[in-house]
Design a protein around this motif. Structure first.
Motif, PDB file in Angstrom:
ATOM      1  N   VAL A  87     -11.715  80.542  46.259  1.00  0.00           N
ATOM      2  CA  VAL A  87     -11.196  81.261  45.085  1.00  0.00           C
ATOM      3  C   VAL A  87      -9.738  81.625  45.305  1.00  0.00           C
ATOM      4  CG1 VAL A  87     -11.387  83.393  43.752  1.00  0.00           C
ATOM      5  CG2 VAL A  87     -13.456  82.167  44.414  1.00  0.00           C
ATOM      6  N   GLY A  88      -8.905  81.322  44.272  1.00  0.00           N
ATOM      7  CA  GLY A  88      -7.490  81.670  44.314  1.00  0.00           C
ATOM      8  C   GLY A  88      -6.635  80.704  45.104  1.00  0.00           C
ATOM      9  N   ARG A  89      -7.170  79.556  45.509  1.00  0.00           N
ATOM     10  CA  ARG A  89      -6.394  78.579  46.284  1.00  0.00           C
ATOM     11  C   ARG A  89      -6.552  77.188  45.680  1.00  0.00           C
ATOM     12  NH1 ARG A  89      -6.963  79.779  52.750  1.00  0.00           N
ATOM     13  NH2 ARG A  89      -6.040  81.868  52.741  1.00  0.00           N
ATOM     14  N   GLN A  90      -5.643  76.302  46.089  1.00  0.00           N
ATOM     15  CA  GLN A  90      -5.756  74.920  45.638  1.00  0.00           C
ATOM     16  C   GLN A  90      -6.980  74.259  46.278  1.00  0.00           C
ATOM     17  OE1 GLN A  90      -1.326  74.046  46.611  1.00  0.00           O
ATOM     18  NE2 GLN A  90      -1.954  72.385  45.253  1.00  0.00           N
ATOM     19  N   PRO A  91      -7.751  73.519  45.501  1.00  0.00           N
ATOM     20  CA  PRO A  91      -8.850  72.757  46.112  1.00  0.00           C
ATOM     21  C   PRO A  91      -8.274  71.626  46.963  1.00  0.00           C
ATOM     22  CG  PRO A  91      -8.585  72.129  43.825  1.00  0.00           C
ATOM     23  CD  PRO A  91      -7.636  73.275  44.051  1.00  0.00           C
ATOM     24  N   HIS A  92      -8.929  71.316  48.064  1.00  0.00           N
ATOM     25  CA  HIS A  92      -8.443  70.220  48.909  1.00  0.00           C
ATOM     26  C   HIS A  92      -9.624  69.536  49.590  1.00  0.00           C
ATOM     27  CE1 HIS A  92      -8.597  73.655  51.754  1.00  0.00           C
ATOM     28  NE2 HIS A  92      -8.934  72.726  52.647  1.00  0.00           N
ATOM     29  N   ALA A  93      -9.347  68.341  50.079  1.00  0.00           N
ATOM     30  CA  ALA A  93     -10.354  67.554  50.795  1.00  0.00           C
ATOM     31  C   ALA A  93      -9.772  67.121  52.129  1.00  0.00           C
ATOM     32  CB  ALA A  93     -10.750  66.328  49.971  1.00  0.00           C
ATOM     33  N   TRP A  94     -10.686  66.798  53.060  1.00  0.00           N
ATOM     34  CA  TRP A  94     -10.271  66.243  54.352  1.00  0.00           C
ATOM     35  C   TRP A  94     -10.676  64.782  54.391  1.00  0.00           C
ATOM     36  CZ3 TRP A  94      -7.119  68.547  57.721  1.00  0.00           C
ATOM     37  CH2 TRP A  94      -6.949  69.924  57.623  1.00  0.00           C
ATOM     38  N   CYS A  95      -9.672  63.942  54.611  1.00  0.00           N
ATOM     39  CA  CYS A  95      -9.900  62.495  54.589  1.00  0.00           C
ATOM     40  C   CYS A  95      -9.212  61.878  55.805  1.00  0.00           C
ATOM     41  CB  CYS A  95      -9.339  61.899  53.294  1.00  0.00           C
ATOM     42  SG  CYS A  95      -9.784  60.190  53.007  1.00  0.00           S
ATOM     43  N   THR A 146      -8.130  59.798  47.228  1.00  0.00           N
ATOM     44  CA  THR A 146      -8.761  59.582  48.533  1.00  0.00           C
ATOM     45  C   THR A 146      -9.583  58.298  48.555  1.00  0.00           C
ATOM     46  OG1 THR A 146     -10.779  60.800  47.958  1.00  0.00           O
ATOM     47  CG2 THR A 146      -8.947  62.073  48.882  1.00  0.00           C
ATOM     48  N   GLU A 147      -9.804  57.828  49.787  1.00  0.00           N
ATOM     49  CA  GLU A 147     -10.715  56.716  49.995  1.00  0.00           C
ATOM     50  C   GLU A 147     -12.062  57.312  50.378  1.00  0.00           C
ATOM     51  OE1 GLU A 147     -11.143  52.706  52.788  1.00  0.00           O
ATOM     52  OE2 GLU A 147      -9.246  53.833  52.741  1.00  0.00           O
ATOM     53  N   VAL A 148     -13.052  57.106  49.540  1.00  0.00           N
ATOM     54  CA  VAL A 148     -14.334  57.778  49.691  1.00  0.00           C
ATOM     55  C   VAL A 148     -14.956  57.496  51.066  1.00  0.00           C
ATOM     56  CG1 VAL A 148     -16.709  57.862  48.821  1.00  0.00           C
ATOM     57  CG2 VAL A 148     -14.791  57.861  47.219  1.00  0.00           C
ATOM     58  N   ALA A 149     -14.735  56.298  51.593  1.00  0.00           N
ATOM     59  CA  ALA A 149     -15.342  55.950  52.879  1.00  0.00           C
ATOM     60  C   ALA A 149     -14.817  56.810  54.018  1.00  0.00           C
ATOM     61  CB  ALA A 149     -15.095  54.470  53.183  1.00  0.00           C
ATOM     62  N   LEU A 150     -13.626  57.414  53.823  1.00  0.00           N
ATOM     63  CA  LEU A 150     -13.022  58.237  54.875  1.00  0.00           C
ATOM     64  C   LEU A 150     -13.167  59.727  54.600  1.00  0.00           C
ATOM     65  CD1 LEU A 150      -9.723  56.199  55.394  1.00  0.00           C
ATOM     66  CD2 LEU A 150     -11.867  56.003  56.665  1.00  0.00           C
ATOM     67  N   LEU A 151     -13.800  60.076  53.509  1.00  0.00           N
ATOM     68  CA  LEU A 151     -13.923  61.486  53.114  1.00  0.00           C
ATOM     69  C   LEU A 151     -14.948  62.194  53.995  1.00  0.00           C
ATOM     70  CD1 LEU A 151     -13.199  63.678  50.985  1.00  0.00           C
ATOM     71  CD2 LEU A 151     -15.138  62.813  49.633  1.00  0.00           C
ATOM     72  N   SER A 152     -14.592  63.400  54.484  1.00  0.00           N
ATOM     73  CA  SER A 152     -15.532  64.163  55.314  1.00  0.00           C
ATOM     74  C   SER A 152     -15.908  65.508  54.688  1.00  0.00           C
ATOM     75  CB  SER A 152     -14.944  64.392  56.711  1.00  0.00           C
ATOM     76  OG  SER A 152     -13.724  65.107  56.635  1.00  0.00           O
ATOM     77  N   ASP A 153     -14.956  66.249  54.111  1.00  0.00           N
ATOM     78  CA  ASP A 153     -15.243  67.575  53.562  1.00  0.00           C
ATOM     79  C   ASP A 153     -14.435  67.819  52.288  1.00  0.00           C
ATOM     80  OD1 ASP A 153     -16.871  69.203  55.726  1.00  0.00           O
ATOM     81  OD2 ASP A 153     -15.355  68.069  56.827  1.00  0.00           O
TER      82      ASP A 153
END
Length: 878
Positions: free
Chosen positions: A565-573, A553-560
């Motif tokens: 538990v029991g799921r893949q970790p993910h981010a919103w970018c 990810t591009e940190v400048a566009l990262l929001s959340d």
């Protein structure tokens, strides 16, 4: 044609000649449709497609077919000529008719104060249509022919059209004597002389006759007489159109033969606006060239002022209206072609000698450039002039006329409403007469503004503004609109560049005007600077997840960042989901516990923070109150984020407006509220009620991003309303900043704070229409109540909503109205993913009333360029 009897053809041509004479002596083939619809199928079957052939076969029918220089359809004309045979006789007016017409004219002159200009003859012809054929274009000759009629024709010292007067004198008038035949032998000016070859001065609305101003350009008076154009000089004149003052003449020289129309060509029959101003629809290039040759103002070399307006832009250029001291030319660009029109007018459109007054010139300039191939120069935008005088940006045309004490355009609103509904009304051919008059009146009224406007500019006590500054600003407005059109399209071209005037309470201002006029007072244009240190947040994560996050990810566009538990970790970018592990690597309870142990405990709202940081971590718990999921929201300080509402935050007379920011989660409300607190704290006492420590960060010491603002923390959500009132009672704030209002008790607390004179800046979820429907929060905008109307009021209310008479009678008498004044006068709507675009509602009360009445309301769509910080604005209905 052999199956048509000669008598049938003669009758058809006789009817056609009468139609041509009625239309001013010449028509184009496109006008034949009106003739056929009036006379029926009989003449249509005889003439349709055969007019040229019949006119060649009947050379003495009183009509000629003129193919033009290139025999192109747009050049062809059918003209009535003298010398017709017995089938179409030419009759001379009787002496009794002439005497009666002059007697009526003298009564009109006496009723107008004893003196008129030829320009006022339009009003006379309207009252006395029977006299029009006798007098139009022939008044001078008839007055000489009847020396004792009680009228004199005064040509002025130079016999210029703008100097001419018709005056009533003492003498016999009851029984007019026999005509002076020798006096009548002079050369006639022709029936209905050309608008440009014998132009009248431009009268104004009779109700107003203000004192002429130092600029020499008085507004229209009831019976003005022009003193002629000023002498030419090398410096463009700031004074506008020539002054108009009565100039008596010692004698009446012989009448002049007009240069146009050429010998043998039927003269133009003038048309008049209700005010008496003459106008002409110009539908051929040759006619346009004639006008340019006879009216020096259209040539661009005259030191004077003209008014220009366009219709159909920017996608099309259907009409261009030009008002000069002599009248209004409505040029049919749709028929002639925009490039041909602009090419013929090139000296005028690019001249710096002739001042061109235009109103909101952006789209006109775009159309003239993109469709006509000409870059405007030497223009002044009357909107910018009014802004310099009144401080109001983007004043509408009728509002400008009202402010200047002139009559409004009577059909402006109706025609604009039709165009806003998507109707391309100016594309129809032939053009309806009412639209031609509408267009002519636009330019004529704009021309009337010139003198009064320049006088008002002269009267400015401080911050004087010169015509050259206004010209520079207007040229910049046109140039930037053309550039935006070429790069981004018409919507971008319509946007208005705005800034804030620090010398006048940070009021909204046109950027191009302040840049040219008072650049030191310009506020706005600071680039956006984002501070987003995410390293403390990443340090909470398991190392493999943090490493994957930085790689993908591009940190400048990262929001959340989301962990369940029991799921893949993910981010919103940038609005997109990014998975931070393979499908085999799922979030475990130990991963969640790893983060929670570093945070400590969560509050009653299941939120936690980091010491001296703006990031927020929210927990998802199961029924046993065990954390099984985390939402890690990135907190940012965006310096300059509140610049788009500098006029709202820093300006205002009396008590400044309270501001409510509305938007869905993740739309940037908190970021804006945080920056607003910092900006306001530089000027006044600001208190932040920080329920979740989201505005000023976690810990006892507020984050530096809020500047000098003080902060009160809230133990639990249920106590927020109490803390708000406590803050007012104990800490005397001038402004209270609240991140989120979401419950009824908080609405009442806000009402209490507002009643005690505290300004509020707060946020809430949703948008204005949803807020009106929200029972718990609608008190923020004044609340709703049901009102029972009487029969008459109910009918009026129903009709205002578009119901017919029958429906209005049956409509309900119970209506919903706003219950009281809104707590927040200004509302700003934000959208997720569009942090640089806001909808600003400057009057919440008016907007709520419109929603309850089923109407649209006005909004300002403000956008900005992050790199420069420049702000743009478009006016819309929502």
């Amino acid at each position: 044609m052999n199956d048509v009897m000669p008598t049938d053809a003669d009758a058809a041509l006789e009817k056609l000649r009468a139609f041509v004479v009625e239309r001013g002596g010449s028509i184009q083939p496109v006008d034949m449709g009106e003739f056929y619809s009036r006379e029926g199928r009989t003449y249509s079957s005889i003439l349709k497609g055969k007019v040229r052939a019949w006119l060649q076969k009947r050379p003495n029918c009183g009509l000629v077919f003129d193919p033009g220089p290139d025999d192109k359809p747009e050049q062809r004309q059918i003209r009535a000529v003298s010398g017709a045979n017995g089938n179409v006789p030419q009759t001379e007016p009787k002496a009794a008719d002439e005497a009666g017409a002059l007697k009526r004219l003298r009564a009109f002159v006496l009723g107008s104060g004893g003196s008129i200009t030829p320009h006022h003859m339009g009003a006379f012809y309207k009252d006395e249509p029977a006299c029009a054929d006798l007098l139009r274009g022939n008044v001078r000759n008839l007055v000489r022919k009847w020396p004792n009629c009680g009228l004199v024709f005064d040509p002025g010292p130079d016999d210029k059209p703008e100097q001419h007067q018709i005056r009533a004198v003492s003498g016999p008038n009851g029984n007019m004597p026999q005509p002076n035949i020798s006096a009548g032998a002079g050369t006639s000016t022709g029936h209905g002389a050309s608008l440009r070859s014998s132009p009248p001065p431009r009268p104004g609305p009779p109700p107003r006759s203000p004192t002429p101003s130092p600029s020499g350009v008085p507004p229209r008076a009831p019976i003005p007489v022009s003193s002629g154009p000023p002498p030419r000089s090398s410096t463009p004149s700031p004074s506008g159109p020539p002054s108009r003052s009565p100039t008596p003449a010692p004698s009446d020289p012989p009448p002049r033969t007009p240069q146009f129309p050429p010998p043998g060509q039927p003269p133009f029959t003038p048309t008049y606006l209700p005010s008496g101003v003459e106008y002409e629809l110009v539908s051929t290039l040759s006619r346009l060239q004639e006008l340019i040759a006879t009216d020096e103002a259209l040539g661009g070399d005259e030191q004077t002022t003209v008014a220009i307006d366009c219709e159909g832009m920017p996608e099309e250029l259907q009409l261009m209206q030009i008002a000069t001291p002599q009248g209004v030319a409505v040029i049919d660009c749709g028929t002639i072609g925009p490039r041909r029109v602009c090419g013929a007018l090139l000296p005028l459109l690019t001249s710096n000698r002739t001042l061109k007054l235009m109103h909101d010139l952006k789209m006109d300039a775009v159309a003239i450039h993109t469709l006509g191939g000409v870059a405007l120069a030497g223009c002044i935008d009357s909107q910018l002039c009014m802004e310099a005088v009144t401080g109001q940006v983007y004043m509408g045309f009728n509002a400008m006329l009202k402010d200047l004490g002139l009559d409004a355009h009577p059909t402006k609103h109706r025609v604009h409403a039709s165009m806003s509904a998507g109707n391309n009304i100016f594309a129809a051919r032939p053009l309806p007469a009412h639209l031609v008059q509408y267009a002519a009146l636009d330019a004529s009224l704009l021309y009337d503004c010139a003198g009064v406007l320049l006088d008002r500019l002269e009267q400015l006590q401080e911050h004087k503004v010169s015509v050259s500054v206004l010209r520079t600003a207007s040229d910049a407005r046109a140039r930037l609109a053309i550039s935006a059109m070429a790069e981004f399209g018409p919507e971008a071209a319509r946007r208005r560049r705005v800034c804030f005037d620090a010398a006048h309470g940070y009021r909204l201002a046109s950027r191009e005007l302040l840049e040219a006029w008072r650049p030191g007072d310009l506020h706005g244009g600071t680039p956006i600077v984002v501070f987003d240190d995410v390293s403390p947040l990443l340090a909470l994560l398991p190392k493999d997840i943090a490493t994957s996050l930085l790689a993908q990810t591009e940190v400048a566009l990262l929001s959340d960042i989301n962990l369940d538990v029991g799921r893949q970790p993910h981010a919103w970018c940038a609005g997109q989901r990014v998975f931070l592990s393979s499908e085999a690597r799922l979030v475990s309870r130990s991963d969640i516990q790893h983060v929670v142990e570093q945070l400590g405990s969560f509050g009653s709202d299941n939120r936690a923070g980091l010491e001296a940081q703006l990031h927020r971590i929210s927990a998802i718990m199961n029924r046993e109150r065990v954390t099984i999921g985390l939402t890690m929201r990135v907190g940012r300080h965006v310096q300059g984020n509140a610049n788009m509402m500098a006029d709202i935050l820093l300006g205002g007379d009396g008590m400044p407006a309270s501001v409510l920011l509305l938007g869905e989660p993740g739309s940037g409300k908190t970021t804006v509220v945080r920056e607003a607190a910092r900006v306001l704290a530089e000027r006044c006492n600001v208190l932040i009620v920080d329920t979740s420590n989201e505005i000023a960060g976690d810990g006892d010491v507020p984050h530096p991003c809020v500047g000098h603002a003080r902060r009160m923390q809230v133990h639990s959500l249920s106590e927020q309303g109490h803390v708000m009132v406590e803050g007012v009672q104990n800490h005397t704030p001038e402004v209270m900043v609240i991140d989120e209002i979401g419950r009824t008790d908080e609405v009442e607390a806000a009402r209490t704070c507002k009643a005690r004179g505290v300004r509020i800046v707060a946020s809430a979820h949703g948008d204005l229409r949803k807020l009106v429907q929200n029972r718990a929060l609608r008190g923020l905008i004044g609340g709703l109540e049901h009102v029972t109307l009487g029969d008459a009021q109910a009918a009026v209310h129903a009709k205002s909503r578009g119901f017919g008479d029958a429906e209005a009678v049956m409509s309900s008498k119970v209506v919903t109205k706003r219950g009281g004044p809104p707590i927040f006068e200004v509302i700003i709507e934000l959208r997720r993913g569009k942090q640089d675009e806001w909808l600003v509602i400057t009057s919440a009360a008016d907007a709520v009333d419109a929603i309850l009445d089923g109407r649209k309301y006005s909004v300002q769509r403000r956008t900005r360029d992050r790199a420069t910080g420049h702000v743009f604005m478009a006016l819309e209905l929502a």
